[in-house]
Design a protein around this motif. Structure first.
Motif, PDB file in Angstrom:
ATOM      1  N   ASN A 132       0.827  -1.204   0.000  1.00  0.00           N
ATOM      2  CA  ASN A 132       0.000   0.000   0.000  1.00  0.00           C
ATOM      3  C   ASN A 132       0.862   1.255   0.000  1.00  0.00           C
ATOM      4  O   ASN A 132       0.592   2.215  -0.726  1.00  0.00           O
ATOM      5  CB  ASN A 132      -0.924   0.013   1.229  1.00  0.00           C
ATOM      6  CG  ASN A 132      -2.313  -0.498   0.905  1.00  0.00           C
ATOM      7  OD1 ASN A 132      -2.879  -0.150  -0.122  1.00  0.00           O
ATOM      8  ND2 ASN A 132      -2.861  -1.321   1.776  1.00  0.00           N
ATOM      9  N   LEU A 133       1.911   1.251   0.819  1.00  0.00           N
ATOM     10  CA  LEU A 133       2.806   2.398   0.882  1.00  0.00           C
ATOM     11  C   LEU A 133       3.504   2.616  -0.455  1.00  0.00           C
ATOM     12  O   LEU A 133       3.590   3.749  -0.950  1.00  0.00           O
ATOM     13  CB  LEU A 133       3.844   2.187   1.987  1.00  0.00           C
ATOM     14  CG  LEU A 133       4.851   3.316   2.172  1.00  0.00           C
ATOM     15  CD1 LEU A 133       4.167   4.573   2.697  1.00  0.00           C
ATOM     16  CD2 LEU A 133       5.973   2.892   3.107  1.00  0.00           C
ATOM     17  N   PHE A 134       3.995   1.546  -1.057  1.00  0.00           N
ATOM     18  CA  PHE A 134       4.644   1.664  -2.363  1.00  0.00           C
ATOM     19  C   PHE A 134       3.675   2.233  -3.399  1.00  0.00           C
ATOM     20  O   PHE A 134       4.036   3.100  -4.200  1.00  0.00           O
ATOM     21  CB  PHE A 134       5.135   0.293  -2.828  1.00  0.00           C
ATOM     22  CG  PHE A 134       6.431  -0.143  -2.214  1.00  0.00           C
ATOM     23  CD1 PHE A 134       6.835   0.323  -0.983  1.00  0.00           C
ATOM     24  CD2 PHE A 134       7.254  -1.026  -2.873  1.00  0.00           C
ATOM     25  CE1 PHE A 134       8.034  -0.072  -0.408  1.00  0.00           C
ATOM     26  CE2 PHE A 134       8.457  -1.437  -2.322  1.00  0.00           C
ATOM     27  CZ  PHE A 134       8.847  -0.965  -1.083  1.00  0.00           C
ATOM     28  N   GLN A 135       2.447   1.741  -3.381  1.00  0.00           N
ATOM     29  CA  GLN A 135       1.464   2.218  -4.360  1.00  0.00           C
ATOM     30  C   GLN A 135       1.158   3.692  -4.147  1.00  0.00           C
ATOM     31  O   GLN A 135       1.012   4.452  -5.115  1.00  0.00           O
ATOM     32  CB  GLN A 135       0.195   1.375  -4.260  1.00  0.00           C
ATOM     33  CG  GLN A 135      -0.866   1.710  -5.303  1.00  0.00           C
ATOM     34  CD  GLN A 135      -1.962   0.662  -5.347  1.00  0.00           C
ATOM     35  OE1 GLN A 135      -1.752  -0.461  -5.792  1.00  0.00           O
ATOM     36  NE2 GLN A 135      -3.142   1.018  -4.857  1.00  0.00           N
ATOM     37  N   GLN A 136       1.079   4.112  -2.879  1.00  0.00           N
ATOM     38  CA  GLN A 136       0.808   5.504  -2.578  1.00  0.00           C
ATOM     39  C   GLN A 136       1.932   6.406  -3.076  1.00  0.00           C
ATOM     40  O   GLN A 136       1.689   7.474  -3.635  1.00  0.00           O
ATOM     41  CB  GLN A 136       0.643   5.690  -1.067  1.00  0.00           C
ATOM     42  CG  GLN A 136      -0.635   5.111  -0.492  1.00  0.00           C
ATOM     43  CD  GLN A 136      -1.830   6.038  -0.685  1.00  0.00           C
ATOM     44  OE1 GLN A 136      -1.675   7.235  -0.865  1.00  0.00           O
ATOM     45  NE2 GLN A 136      -3.011   5.470  -0.660  1.00  0.00           N
ATOM     46  N   LEU A 137       3.180   6.004  -2.843  1.00  0.00           N
ATOM     47  CA  LEU A 137       4.318   6.854  -3.170  1.00  0.00           C
ATOM     48  C   LEU A 137       4.743   6.751  -4.635  1.00  0.00           C
ATOM     49  O   LEU A 137       5.078   7.760  -5.265  1.00  0.00           O
ATOM     50  CB  LEU A 137       5.509   6.489  -2.277  1.00  0.00           C
ATOM     51  CG  LEU A 137       5.326   6.710  -0.774  1.00  0.00           C
ATOM     52  CD1 LEU A 137       6.540   6.190  -0.013  1.00  0.00           C
ATOM     53  CD2 LEU A 137       5.102   8.186  -0.462  1.00  0.00           C
ATOM     54  N   THR A 234       7.325  10.339 -10.905  1.00  0.00           N
ATOM     55  CA  THR A 234       7.450  11.740 -10.502  1.00  0.00           C
ATOM     56  C   THR A 234       8.026  11.860  -9.103  1.00  0.00           C
ATOM     57  O   THR A 234       8.897  12.703  -8.839  1.00  0.00           O
ATOM     58  CB  THR A 234       6.080  12.429 -10.567  1.00  0.00           C
ATOM     59  OG1 THR A 234       5.593  12.373 -11.914  1.00  0.00           O
ATOM     60  CG2 THR A 234       6.177  13.881 -10.128  1.00  0.00           C
ATOM     61  N   TRP A 235       7.563  11.022  -8.183  1.00  0.00           N
ATOM     62  CA  TRP A 235       8.006  11.138  -6.796  1.00  0.00           C
ATOM     63  C   TRP A 235       9.497  10.855  -6.651  1.00  0.00           C
ATOM     64  O   TRP A 235      10.201  11.569  -5.936  1.00  0.00           O
ATOM     65  CB  TRP A 235       7.201  10.201  -5.901  1.00  0.00           C
ATOM     66  CG  TRP A 235       7.512  10.375  -4.448  1.00  0.00           C
ATOM     67  CD1 TRP A 235       7.184  11.436  -3.648  1.00  0.00           C
ATOM     68  CD2 TRP A 235       8.245   9.468  -3.616  1.00  0.00           C
ATOM     69  NE1 TRP A 235       7.656  11.243  -2.370  1.00  0.00           N
ATOM     70  CE2 TRP A 235       8.313  10.048  -2.324  1.00  0.00           C
ATOM     71  CE3 TRP A 235       8.840   8.227  -3.830  1.00  0.00           C
ATOM     72  CZ2 TRP A 235       8.951   9.425  -1.257  1.00  0.00           C
ATOM     73  CZ3 TRP A 235       9.481   7.598  -2.767  1.00  0.00           C
ATOM     74  CH2 TRP A 235       9.526   8.193  -1.505  1.00  0.00           C
ATOM     75  N   LEU A 236      10.022   9.831  -7.342  1.00  0.00           N
ATOM     76  CA  LEU A 236      11.455   9.560  -7.287  1.00  0.00           C
ATOM     77  C   LEU A 236      12.257  10.707  -7.888  1.00  0.00           C
ATOM     78  O   LEU A 236      13.328  11.066  -7.374  1.00  0.00           O
ATOM     79  CB  LEU A 236      11.774   8.249  -8.014  1.00  0.00           C
ATOM     80  CG  LEU A 236      11.284   6.958  -7.346  1.00  0.00           C
ATOM     81  CD1 LEU A 236      11.633   5.749  -8.196  1.00  0.00           C
ATOM     82  CD2 LEU A 236      11.866   6.799  -5.947  1.00  0.00           C
ATOM     83  N   ARG A 237      11.748  11.292  -8.954  1.00  0.00           N
ATOM     84  CA  ARG A 237      12.454  12.435  -9.551  1.00  0.00           C
ATOM     85  C   ARG A 237      12.432  13.641  -8.613  1.00  0.00           C
ATOM     86  O   ARG A 237      13.376  14.437  -8.584  1.00  0.00           O
ATOM     87  CB  ARG A 237      11.846  12.791 -10.906  1.00  0.00           C
ATOM     88  CG  ARG A 237      12.143  11.757 -12.000  1.00  0.00           C
ATOM     89  CD  ARG A 237      11.757  12.262 -13.364  1.00  0.00           C
ATOM     90  NE  ARG A 237      10.309  12.338 -13.512  1.00  0.00           N
ATOM     91  CZ  ARG A 237       9.553  11.348 -13.968  1.00  0.00           C
ATOM     92  NH1 ARG A 237      10.105  10.178 -14.300  1.00  0.00           N
ATOM     93  NH2 ARG A 237       8.246  11.487 -14.084  1.00  0.00           N
ATOM     94  N   GLN A 238      11.359  13.776  -7.840  1.00  0.00           N
ATOM     95  CA  GLN A 238      11.296  14.876  -6.875  1.00  0.00           C
ATOM     96  C   GLN A 238      12.362  14.733  -5.793  1.00  0.00           C
ATOM     97  O   GLN A 238      12.877  15.733  -5.277  1.00  0.00           O
ATOM     98  CB  GLN A 238       9.904  14.932  -6.244  1.00  0.00           C
ATOM     99  CG  GLN A 238       8.834  15.464  -7.195  1.00  0.00           C
ATOM    100  CD  GLN A 238       7.435  15.377  -6.599  1.00  0.00           C
ATOM    101  OE1 GLN A 238       7.164  14.529  -5.746  1.00  0.00           O
ATOM    102  NE2 GLN A 238       6.549  16.255  -7.035  1.00  0.00           N
ATOM    103  N   ILE A 239      12.696  13.504  -5.438  1.00  0.00           N
ATOM    104  CA  ILE A 239      13.772  13.290  -4.463  1.00  0.00           C
ATOM    105  C   ILE A 239      15.071  13.893  -4.992  1.00  0.00           C
ATOM    106  O   ILE A 239      15.775  14.632  -4.295  1.00  0.00           O
ATOM    107  CB  ILE A 239      13.955  11.792  -4.173  1.00  0.00           C
ATOM    108  CG1 ILE A 239      12.712  11.206  -3.492  1.00  0.00           C
ATOM    109  CG2 ILE A 239      15.191  11.557  -3.287  1.00  0.00           C
ATOM    110  CD1 ILE A 239      12.764   9.700  -3.305  1.00  0.00           C
TER     111      ILE A 239
END
Length: 271
Positions: A132-137, A234-239
């Protein structure tokens, strides 16, 4: 296997990490499922510590090695994980390991290796929380890069495991069907590769080596779905967009907290 002291020097390691031809695989799952042993089998040597004790892997570890027994000269960046989101370790140290984990994925992932023991294939609360956490992020696209691996399918007991394997493969009530229902995935697009493997004496076993080659082919297919590129989002690129390590850490922690608060069953949380 004997524990290996051989490591790439820092310059070579960095070069392989940045090389788009290097496969990046992340072994995830509950403690005791055989994640470290699986990665050792892929490397052909014992580079990750294993043992009978509960939770042998206590922190994120990664190594770059040639992929042993596979029809390739490519290297593989292997990321081993402890019980991420483990309900027995709901503290700041656990969150910091999750921060280190997601930072290690920032340049993309060839495949998420979702590891289960064939003798215990339940989708327990821990595993559901983690996914669930992976899917959210990461978004639902990360499911296209999931390879499901069942360990302890050793050659001498393979015939005894037929019933368990058939239950996993059942198109209506099997493991993939259950994942599809729980996470509301499309059965037309969610068609992960399933690998049944041994990690026992792979160096001397043609049976085990054949299964490692099957795993390699599954990882290659994951990248092929994305024009032979690693999974990114997108989230990984934001890191990566944050300038300092502290900013990256704060961004990841904030994202984790936000994801937890929006999850229907908030079992995994800071105490």
């Amino acid at each position: 296997m004997t524990y290996s002291n051989a490591v790439l020097n820092e310059a070579n390691r960095d070069a392989h990490l940045q090389d788009p031809r290097t496969h990046v695989v992340s072994a995830v799952g509950a403690v005791g499922t055989g994640k470290s042993s699986l990665l050792n089998a892929m490397a052909g040597e014992r580079i990750f510590r294993t043992g009978e004790a509960y939770a042998t892997t206590l922190e994120i570890e990664s190594q770059v090695r040639p992929w042993k027994y596979a029809p390739t000269t490519k290297y593989v960046h292997m990321i081993d994980t402890p019980g991420l989101c483990d309900t027995s370790a709901r503290d700041r140290q656990n969150v910091q390991e999750m921060v280190r984990y997601f930072k290690s994925l920032a340049f993309g992932v060839s495949a998420f290796l979702l590891v289960f023991d064939i003798k215990d294939i339940r989708l327990d609360a821990y595993t559901q929380d983690m996914l669930n956490l992976f899917q959210q992020l990461l978004g639902k696209d990360f499911w296209n890069f999931v390879v499901i691996i069942f360990t302890h399918v050793d050659e001498e007991v393979r015939d005894e495991l037929d019933d368990a394997i058939e239950a996993v493969l059942d198109p209506t009530d099997g493991f993939v069907a259950e994942l599809t229902r729980i996470f509301k995935l499309s059965p037309k697009t969610f068609v992960p590769n399933l690998i049944f493997t041994t990690t026992q004496n792979v160096r001397m076993s043609s049976y085990g080596q054949r299964q490692i080659r099957e795993l390699y082919n599954s990882v290659v297919r994951c990248e092929a779905r994305n024009d032979h590129r690693r999974f990114n989002c997108t989230w990984l690129r934001q890191i990566l967009a944050h300038q300092t390590e502290d900013e990256k850490d704060d961004f990841i922690v904030g994202s984790i907290m936000g994801a937890w608060s929006s999850m229907a069953t908030n079992v995994c949380r800071l105490q």
